[in-house]
Design a protein around this motif. Structure first.
Motif, PDB file in Angstrom:
ATOM      1  N   ILE A  27       0.722  -1.317  -0.052  1.00  0.00           N
ATOM      2  CA  ILE A  27      -0.082  -0.012   0.032  1.00  0.00           C
ATOM      3  C   ILE A  27       0.855   1.200   0.020  1.00  0.00           C
ATOM      4  N   ALA A  54      -5.344   5.895  -0.722  1.00  0.00           N
ATOM      5  CA  ALA A  54      -4.747   5.052   0.310  1.00  0.00           C
ATOM      6  C   ALA A  54      -5.971   4.458   1.268  1.00  0.00           C
ATOM      7  N   VAL A  80      -5.998  -2.178  -4.683  1.00  0.00           N
ATOM      8  CA  VAL A  80      -5.308  -1.089  -5.319  1.00  0.00           C
ATOM      9  C   VAL A  80      -5.697  -0.599  -6.496  1.00  0.00           C
TER      10      VAL A  80
END
Length: 322
Positions: A27, A54, A80
């Protein structure tokens, strides 16, 4: 900019971070942020836009974790990709619906939004066409749905078939009788059934005639009632074979057709039956057409990268031709 995300239970934080913190490191690298766990909260630091994206990705992973999903490289990369494409809210659609339980007690369920839409189409429609690259679970999920319908006594037979045309090979070059010649072509279907039922149960149903695994040529002239019929590797069917297969449909039956139009092994002058069927059957009542893509790949991350590389190569070739 700093943003905080509350963590209710320690197990959630452990699941999110992963062993050796590999999930949170991914991440951090993907969004150029730093993430720390202090006083029962995650602190995300970085540029405002990066932090916001994020945090959305971390929130989605916590949602998956709260449903009992293990957080690993595969679903971190998937989340993501969703966050980057602005589709992160779709993670709520991934309800933890189990299609069936494997022979070893493992719950089988869709892992991506595309897979969920594909499974929903199988449940809703009489005929479902699933088109997508390798590793998207087209065949495996179809077999899981067939086993679930069989266990639920919705159908009496599971019939799995595929055309015996692969990568320029010919059956005559293979050793043994007809059954041993076609077995290698049908192996992926056997493997999926073994996983769902176990070898002993599979053999019992095979002897009773409840399960049939056969080349597509064996389907000609038959009417298949009360059956769940799966045609795998359908990109290698001719237009005539596809029409023949579709018209085998009997009362109380369901069909699933799967294939990858980027892996057609037919001669260049022959049109794929799968490609034609997706055009001809679009909009027909009772027919669902589902497209899966590289985001739905649930195999090794390298499979995803290879598919993307080939797609980019094909697109650049087409542009040069124009």
């Amino acid at each position: 900019m700093e943003q905080r995300i509350g963590i209710e239970r320690l197990e959630q934080a452990v699941n999110l971070f992963g062993s050796f913190d590999e999930n949170i490191r991914m991440i951090e690298e993907e969004f150029s942020v730093t993430v720390t766990n202090r006083e029962g909260a995650l602190r995300v630091n970085g540029e405002a836009e990066d932090v916001m994206t994020a945090c959305k990705a971390i929130g989605a992973l916590l949602t998956l974790s709260s449903r009992g999903e293990p957080i690993n490289e595969q679903n971190v990369r998937y989340v993501v990709a969703l966050a980057r494409s602005g589709q992160i809210e779709k993670i709520a659609e991934l309800t933890p619906d189990v299609i069936c339980i494997s022979a070893k007690g493992r719950p089988i369920k869709p892992k991506t939004i595309g897979q969920k839409a594909y499974v929903d189409s199988i449940m809703k429609n009489t005929v479902t066409i699933g088109v997508g690259p390798a590793g998207t679970g087209k065949t495996y999920l179809a077999v899981a749905a067939a086993v679930a319908a069989f266990r639920d006594k919705q159908i009496n037979r599971i019939i799995l078939t595929r055309p015996a045309v692969e990568a320029g090979e010919r059956l005559g070059f293979l050793p043994g009788d007809l059954q041993s010649k076609v077995d290698p072509y049908l192996r992926p279907l056997y493997d999926a059934l073994f996983d769902m039922l176990g070898a002993e149960t599979y053999n019992k149903y095979l002897e009773r005639g409840n399960i049939e695994v056969a080349p597509l040529a064996y389907m000609r002239g038959r009417t298949l009632d009360d059956s769940f019929i799966i045609l795998d590797e359908a990109q290698n069917t001719s237009c005539e074979q596809m029409k023949m297969f579709l018209t085998r449909m009997g009362f109380g039956s369901k069909m699933v057709i799967t294939g990858d139009i980027t892996q057609i092994d037919l001669p260049a002058d022959k049109m794929s039956g799968l490609r034609q069927a997706t055009r001809v059957l679009e909009g027909v009542e009772g027919v669902g057409i589902c497209g899966l893509n590289d985001q739905d790949v649930v195999r090794h991350v390298m499979v995803q990268r290879i598919i993307k590389a080939y797609d980019a190569y094909e697109k650049s070739r087409e542009q040069k031709k124009r």
